[in-house]
Design a protein around this motif. Structure first.
Motif, PDB file in Angstrom:
ATOM      1  N   ASP A 132       3.729  10.322   3.769  1.00 63.52           N
ATOM      2  CA  ASP A 132       4.116  11.390   4.697  1.00 63.52           C
ATOM      3  C   ASP A 132       3.906  12.739   4.003  1.00 63.52           C
ATOM      4  N   ASP A 133       3.206  13.677   4.668  1.00 63.49           N
ATOM      5  CA  ASP A 133       2.907  14.988   4.066  1.00 63.49           C
ATOM      6  C   ASP A 133       4.168  15.760   3.701  1.00 63.49           C
ATOM      7  N   GLU A 134       5.246  15.545   4.451  1.00 65.45           N
ATOM      8  CA  GLU A 134       6.458  16.333   4.225  1.00 65.45           C
ATOM      9  C   GLU A 134       7.388  15.696   3.203  1.00 65.45           C
ATOM     10  N   TYR A 135       6.994  14.573   2.649  1.00 65.91           N
ATOM     11  CA  TYR A 135       7.873  13.900   1.687  1.00 65.91           C
ATOM     12  C   TYR A 135       7.900  14.668   0.369  1.00 65.91           C
ATOM     13  N   HIS A 136       9.081  14.779  -0.232  1.00 64.04           N
ATOM     14  CA  HIS A 136       9.203  15.378  -1.553  1.00 64.04           C
ATOM     15  C   HIS A 136      10.117  14.504  -2.403  1.00 64.04           C
ATOM     16  N   GLU A 161      16.919  17.619   6.668  1.00 64.61           N
ATOM     17  CA  GLU A 161      15.741  16.833   7.040  1.00 64.61           C
ATOM     18  C   GLU A 161      16.171  15.456   7.524  1.00 64.61           C
ATOM     19  N   GLY A 189      13.424  22.310   6.454  1.00 69.81           N
ATOM     20  CA  GLY A 189      12.692  21.557   5.445  1.00 69.81           C
ATOM     21  C   GLY A 189      12.994  22.052   4.035  1.00 69.81           C
TER      22      GLY A 189
END
Lengths: 412, 253
Positions: free
Chosen positions: A139-143, A334, A390
């Motif tokens: 997922d692009d928004e995963y950190h 989030e 986010g």
């Protein structure tokens, strides 16, 4: 005529009996089910059998999981039959098969660990498969919880947002006992009043609150918890922020021992259920779960905001679910991890479901399922925030926490 | 779901059909009722401290009997029958249980093989049945692991250490797994007493042996569940139509 009647008398019931006995053979045989732990090591086909049947009998989420487990058996049973456990390349091939089989499992806790000598990482540690983490990574928004993220609690929040604070670290020993960490660096527990406000802030990295209070009551971590509990009843407090970002879960008893301090009467927030049989869809009744007031409970009417992010898991998510259900509760941040699942028990007999293992692998999975009041599953999906904000890596690097700022704005 | 709702009507239609065929011969209609004892033929697999237990229930019905000749009759009729069972946990887990009360509408069709005197007869039943699983009520005690009523763990048992949850609720059928139609065979026997050339009082034992699984096949290595029900019942049959003595019926052909 009479002779004919006599023949009929003896013939007809005998014939019927024969037909009925034949009909009885329509019944299916009981399958042979063996405890995974009893499988004898040394054969990859047997390891597959133990794994597939162990999941078939003990996995909690077949009700909502999209994985076609029958198709998994049909496809991989012959593949495993061709593998030789003495061949390192075959063992590694088996690992990739396990990855494929489990890739779509919704269980946010599911973790498959291998104990074979050919399945080690570069540091010699057992390889593992964590399906939901792999999906999150895509997922692009995963950190991830990295060193920069940790500065939120070691410096950004205590230095820039709290007027005075209490914080402390602890260490869990291998035998499960707890001891204070000699230096407060991480702020595993952190609490204080937000600068320029009467907003009470609390953060814990993991739910070991009751453990800390009982076993290391004089530690900095315990002092932080007591500070928070004492200030709950302060009439000057205008709002409460519970920070669950990066919370990895922990002990269930903290729900009643700590989170329930936020309510002064029983407050229903969800349902749990267990398996009552071996078959995949053998579920018991839904059991309501409520916050039950404890000795620290006080009537709180001010806003309570729970902060959480994609790395909030397990008890961290249960806390989010509980606070979000309160009339004065809000969730800022989030969508959470999706590991709401339920409790993990070392003893599978508690609810006839959950963890199992062989000498080749172990499966970490819950023995109960938890859902919110609507009984809609968020397993593998996560809880949706009321106010979405986010993670801003650049802001954190600059010493700012936009998510915390939004939580403050919601309260004020 | 739509097809399941048609089953009771089908069963009723079959019953009426049986009545119509019998309009000219010795036909009996009556009432019966009794007590039953159900055993769920299944397995707990490798579950520890877990067992299935047999549970009592009751049955009530409207029997029909078509007398073919002096030694053979066809017995049928609609009945309501319970097929109950209980899942019980033991030892450390004592107190946790799940009792399932299952209500069926059933249509047996059996050959009735008769012997004895004109008044007192013995009979043996052999045949089959079709049943429709109408409803279930589940009652029991579970526990909520999030509530640890005794965190110290000083008390022994799963319930002292967790908050018990009592439930008594209607079960919502799951079309993925619940097989609502049951087929099986039956066998039994009993004694009847005929009087006033019209009434037959009877007492009988009957055993119903399901050959269809309570569940649809949705999983490989699925454990099946079959009902095995023993019934003791009494009843009374009332003759409709013209009376034929046993002597007359033996030579009627």
């Amino acid at each position: 005529m009479k002779t004919s009647s006599c023949n009929n008398i003896s013939f007809t019931p005998a014939f019927l009996l024969l037909v009925l006995c034949a009909a009885s053979s329509c019944r299916k045989d009981m399958p042979e089910l063996n405890t995974p732990e009893k499988y004898v090591a040394g054969n990859l086909s047997e390891e597959f059998d133990a794994f597939w049947n162990g999941m078939n009998n003990n996995y909690m989420f077949w009700d909502v999981d999209p994985t076609d487990w029958n198709e998994v058996y049909r496809k991989y049973d012959p593949l495993f039959s061709d593998l030789d456990m003495r061949d390192s390349s075959d063992v590694r091939k088996a690992y990739t098969y396990f990855e494929e089989m489990t890739g779509d499992l919704v269980d946010g806790h599911f973790y498959l660990t291998f104990y074979n000598k050919y399945l080690r990482d570069e540091n010699g540690r057992p390889l593992g498969i964590y399906p939901l983490r792999e999906r999150h990574k895509r997922d692009d928004e995963y950190h991830e919880v990295n060193s920069l993220f940790r500065t939120l609690y070691s410096s950004v929040i205590p230095d820039n947002y709290l007027s005075s604070y209490q914080g402390g670290d602890y260490v869990i020993n291998e035998n499960g006992s707890i001891k204070p960490s000699p230096n407060t660096v991480r702020n595993d527990f952190l609490t204080g009043m937000i600068k320029g406000t009467n907003i009470l802030y609390f953060r814990c990295h993991q739910f070991r609150i009751m453990h800390v209070l009982s076993d290391i009551p004089d530690s900095h971590a315990a002092v932080a918890v007591k500070y928070f509990l004492e200030h709950l009843s302060d009439p000057a407090v205008e709002g409460i922020i519970i920070d669950m970002r990066g919370n990895v879960g922990g002990q269930i008893r903290d729900l009643n021992g700590f989170i329930s301090s936020l309510v002064d009467k029983p407050t229903h927030f969800g349902y749990t259920r267990q398996k009552i049989g071996n078959n995949r869809l053998d579920y018991g009744p839904w059991v309501p779960v409520s916050l039950q007031p404890n000795e620290h409970s006080t009537a709180i009417s001010v806003p309570i905001v729970v902060l959480a992010d994609v790395n909030s898991i397990s008890m961290g998510e249960v806390t989010v679910m509980a606070i979000q259900s309160l009339p004065n509760g809000k969730f800022v941040g989030e969508r959470t991890w999706g590991g709401i699942g339920g409790a993990i028990a070392n003893n599978r007999d508690i609810a006839n479901a959950g963890q199992f293992r062989t000498s080749f692998f172990s499966v970490f999975t819950p023995y109960i399922e938890l859902r919110d009041k609507s009984k809609i599953s968020a397993e593998g999906i996560g809880i949706t925030p009321d106010v979405a904000v986010g993670y801003d890596e650049d802001a954190v690097a600059d010493g700012r926490d936009p998510q915390l700022e939004e939580a403050m704005r919601v309260i004020q | 779901m739509k097809n399941n709702k048609r089953w009771p009507h089908t069963v009723l239609a079959l019953s009426l059909l049986l009545i119509s065929f019998s309009s000219k011969a010795q036909f009996y209609l009556g009432i019966e009722g009794g007590w039953n004892y159900n055993h769920l033929h299944t397995s707990v697999g490798y579950r520890e401290f877990t067992k299935y237990e047999n549970v009592n229930g009751y049955t009530i019905g409207i029997p029909e009997q078509y007398q073919v000749n002096n030694w053979l009759a066809i017995r049928s009729g609609l009945s309501f029958i319970q097929k109950n069972y209980q899942l019980t946990r033991t030892h450390y887990y004592s107190g946790v249980y799940h009792k399932s009360t299952n209500n069926y509408l059933q249509l047996p069709v059996a050959g009735n093989f008769i012997f004895g005197t004109p008044r007192i007869k013995g009979f043996v039943n052999l045949g089959g049945y079709i049943g429709y699983w109408m409803s279930t009520n589940n009652k029991g005690v579970s526990f909520a692991p999030y509530f640890q009523s005794d965190p110290s763990g000083d008390n022994y048992g799963i319930l002292p250490n967790n908050e018990p949850h009592q439930y008594n609720e209607k079960y919502a059928f799951d079309s993925r797994k619940d097989r609502r139609v049951e087929l099986g065979w039956l066998a039994g026997g009993g004694v009847s007493y005929e009087f006033a050339q019209k009434y037959r009082l009877f007492i009988e034992y009957r055993y119903y042996h399901a050959i269809t699984d309570q569940q649809k096949s949705y999983s490989i290595n699925q454990i099946p569940r079959y009902n095995e029900t023993g019934v003791i019942q009494v009843g009374c049959l009332f003759r409709l139509g013209r009376y034929q003595s046993s002597t007359e019926s033996a030579y009627s052909k």
